[in-house]
Design a protein around this motif. Structure first.
Motif, mmCIF file in Angstrom:
data_model
loop_
_atom_site.group_PDB
_atom_site.id
_atom_site.type_symbol
_atom_site.label_atom_id
_atom_site.label_comp_id
_atom_site.label_asym_id
_atom_site.label_seq_id
_atom_site.Cartn_x
_atom_site.Cartn_y
_atom_site.Cartn_z
ATOM 1 N N LYS A 16 -12.108 -0.357 -4.791
ATOM 2 C CA LYS A 16 -13.098 0.050 -3.796
ATOM 3 C C LYS A 16 -12.498 0.164 -2.396
ATOM 4 N N ASN A 17 -11.354 -0.468 -2.160
ATOM 5 C CA ASN A 17 -10.714 -0.402 -0.840
ATOM 6 C C ASN A 17 -9.527 0.555 -0.795
ATOM 7 N N GLN A 29 0.832 -1.190 0.000
ATOM 8 C CA GLN A 29 0.000 0.000 0.000
ATOM 9 C C GLN A 29 0.880 1.259 0.000
ATOM 10 N N PRO A 30 0.379 2.355 -0.567
ATOM 11 C CA PRO A 30 1.150 3.604 -0.509
ATOM 12 C C PRO A 30 1.158 4.178 0.900
ATOM 13 N N LEU A 31 2.203 4.898 1.200
ATOM 14 C CA LEU A 31 2.338 5.534 2.504
ATOM 15 C C LEU A 31 2.456 7.035 2.314
ATOM 16 N N ARG A 32 2.040 7.761 3.342
ATOM 17 C CA ARG A 32 2.119 9.224 3.316
ATOM 18 C C ARG A 32 2.772 9.692 4.613
ATOM 19 N N PHE A 33 3.796 10.537 4.476
ATOM 20 C CA PHE A 33 4.514 11.094 5.617
ATOM 21 C C PHE A 33 4.301 12.603 5.600
ATOM 22 N N GLY A 34 3.421 13.074 6.462
ATOM 23 C CA GLY A 34 3.028 14.473 6.445
ATOM 24 C C GLY A 34 3.919 15.345 7.303
ATOM 25 N N TYR A 35 3.888 16.646 7.000
ATOM 26 C CA TYR A 35 4.599 17.634 7.814
ATOM 27 C C TYR A 35 3.860 18.963 7.692
ATOM 28 N N ASP A 36 4.015 19.789 8.704
ATOM 29 C CA ASP A 36 3.356 21.097 8.770
ATOM 30 C C ASP A 36 4.435 22.165 8.693
ATOM 31 N N LEU A 37 4.401 22.984 7.646
ATOM 32 C CA LEU A 37 5.438 23.990 7.426
ATOM 33 C C LEU A 37 5.028 25.372 7.913
ATOM 34 N N SER A 38 4.052 25.451 8.786
ATOM 35 C CA SER A 38 3.693 26.730 9.389
ATOM 36 C C SER A 38 4.495 26.926 10.670
#
Length: 542
Positions: free
Chosen positions: A440-441, A331-340
């Motif tokens: 669908k998933n 499955q794809p993964l997402r690594f988020g960050y907040d640049l504020s």
């Protein structure tokens, strides 16, 4: 492929050339802080004077003038402090010179774009590679005035470049301009003055191999004791022999502490810098040293077991694992960050996202593929016109910070990083991979599909998927696949593996014995049942 630009080949990114770690100076007394301020302010005045002399020399500066500058500074400090000041001045002048050239190139791009659009009729649409005309006469008139402004700026910048004139502000131009907007910055004049003095203060010294603990000016012992050589006018403040002052605080480096200890024990060069954070009221020590160039892993070895394709975005990293054949796995993964927020907060967010990505890649023993992004020419107002949201999106992407952090952190963990050409990865990824990978998933985003495209390009595979088989029952009814296995691919003419259970309505499991024998099938130009007749190319009804 007409109209598409040539794409650069993927390559393994070389590791960093240096290391920098910092720690807090805990336990400083008021006397220690007073001495640091006096020494830093005194050396700051010398550095400002030296920078003025260097800027006045311009392009006529030579090694003889450098020696004269150092000789003048030595009388008011020491030979090592003078060497550090002159080297810092030279680096600062060279950095301003490179920034001046980048500014000229940006002005040239803006002038070319405006001049091109002014020559077009109003309302003419542009193409992929060239913008169209302006929408209205009012906008055309405003841009014609802006063209004259940019041409004047370009003329002045070119004159400065040819004369070797640069303009440098010790302490930062942004902080200097804040002085005129204290209410907007929510600062008092006293708070601004403290930041200004702290930003201009000079407390840094280059290392020397062969000297005790790698630095004679700012020395840190293996036990964490910090001492500095006092300038000649402040020698009366010494509390140790040979005109040195020992701070009450001791330091230790939590990150790369073993490497630092090995260097100073072997008396190898380590540079130090002491600076004050006026917002928190803390003092910090930064240690840095150069690392020998390490031979990068060959590209074939880096992608032998597959890799992780990573798409960089304004608020997250989209990653997808690919095997050595270019097929998405898992499955794809997402690594988020907040640049504020503050710069420290943004840097921490980037490091946190990268360390999660790197730990995931190390668990699977995979390399990382990223785009070789450079938005220096993509954020100009003239290129994208009214697309303010798009310009803001590009400007907000931490390209340089991510690149530097990723390379240094990956080198520490032994993970190779492969850089690929960013051309068309988002467009082709969405075109060829977003819909097939959506079910669908799982809802595959455009960024996830771009990660797949980046990974396939790093593996040396085309981004386009293998096309579907012919839609009709005859091979010549539609056309053959346009992307087939290579002629040297092993097993391309071999039998398909036997799959238990019924495969089609007409052929049972394990009964397709002649699936590879072209002569056993009714194909154009092929014999059927090894007979000698050939199938007629014309329909039988004619």
């Amino acid at each position: 492929m007409g109209g598409l630009r040539m794409m650069a080949a993927p390559f393994v990114v070389p590791g960093p050339a240096g290391v920098a770690v910092h720690t807090r100076l805990k336990g400083l007394t008021s006397a220690d802080e007073k001495v640091l301020c006096l020494v830093g302010d005194h050396l700051a005045s010398l550095a400002s004077r030296d920078l003025k002399t260097r800027c006045a020399a311009g392009l006529d500066h030579d090694s003889e003038q450098w020696a004269q500058r150092k000789q003048v500074l030595t009388a008011e400090s020491s030979s090592r402090w003078a060497g550090s000041i002159t080297k810092a001045t030279h680096d600062q002048w060279a950095l301003a010179r490179r920034g001046q050239l980048a500014h000229i190139q940006s002005l040239q791009a803006g002038v070319r774009t405006i001049a091109h659009r002014l020559c077009l009729p109003l309302g003419e649409k542009g193409g992929k590679h060239a913008p169209g005309g302006y929408r209205s006469r009012t906008e055309w008139h405003a841009k014609s005035r802006r063209l004259h402004v940019l041409e004047d700026r370009l003329k002045a910048a070119r004159a400065d470049w040819q004369a070797g004139v640069v303009r440098v502000v010790r302490g930062g131009k942004r902080l200097l301009n804040t002085r005129h907007h204290l209410e907007a910055a929510q600062l008092t004049e006293e708070e601004w003055r403290r930041r200004w003095q702290a930003g201009r203060r000079f407390l840094q010294a280059d290392g020397e191999s062969g000297k005790r603990y790698g630095n004679e000016t700012l020395r840190v012992t293996p036990g964490g004791e910090v001492s500095l050589k006092l300038p000649a006018p402040l020698a009366y403040l010494a509390n140790a022999p040979h005109g040195r002052y020992v701070l009450a605080a001791t330091v230790s480096f939590a990150h790369r502490g073993d490497q630092w200890a090995d260097r100073i024990t072997a008396n190898r060069a380590v540079a130090y810098r002491i600076h004050e954070d006026t917002v928190r009221g803390r003092w910090y020590l930064t240690a840095s040293w150069t690392t020998p160039p390490v031979r990068t892993m060959p590209l074939e070895a880096a992608r032998a077991r597959g890799l992780v394709g990573v798409d960089t975005n304004a608020d997250h990293l989209a990653a997808w694992r690919l095997d050595e054949h270019g097929n998405p796995v898992g499955q794809p993964l997402r690594f988020g960050y907040d640049l504020s927020g503050t710069a420290a907060h943004r840097d921490a967010q980037v490091r946190h996202a990268l360390i999660r990505l790197l730990h995931w890649a190390r668990r699977h023993g995979l390399a990382i593929a990223v785009e070789d992004l450079d938005f220096t020419a993509e954020t100009t107002r003239e290129k994208h016109g009214r697309r303010k949201r798009f310009r803001k999106l590009i400007s907000g992407m931490p390209v340089a910070r991510l690149r530097a952090r990723l390379v240094s952190m990956a080198a520490e963990l032994g993970i190779p990083v492969i850089a690929v050409d960013p051309a068309y990865t988002s467009k082709w990824g969405a075109q060829h991979w977003q819909k097939p990978l959506t079910d669908k998933n799982r809802k595959t985003t455009r960024h996830d599909a771009a990660a797949v495209a980046i990974g396939r390009r790093a593996l040396g595979h085309p981004i386009r998927r293998r096309t579907a088989p012919p839609r009709t029952h005859q091979s010549d009814g539609y056309r053959h696949r346009t992307v087939q296995a290579s002629s040297v691919a092993p097993g391309r003419e071999g039998h398909r593996p036997r799959i238990p259970g019924p495969r089609t309505r007409s052929v049972g499991a394990g009964r397709a014995a002649n699936a590879v024998d072209q002569n056993a099938q009714h194909r154009p130009g092929r014999s059927a049942e090894h007979e000698s007749w050939q199938q007629d190319s014309l329909p039988l009804s004619l």
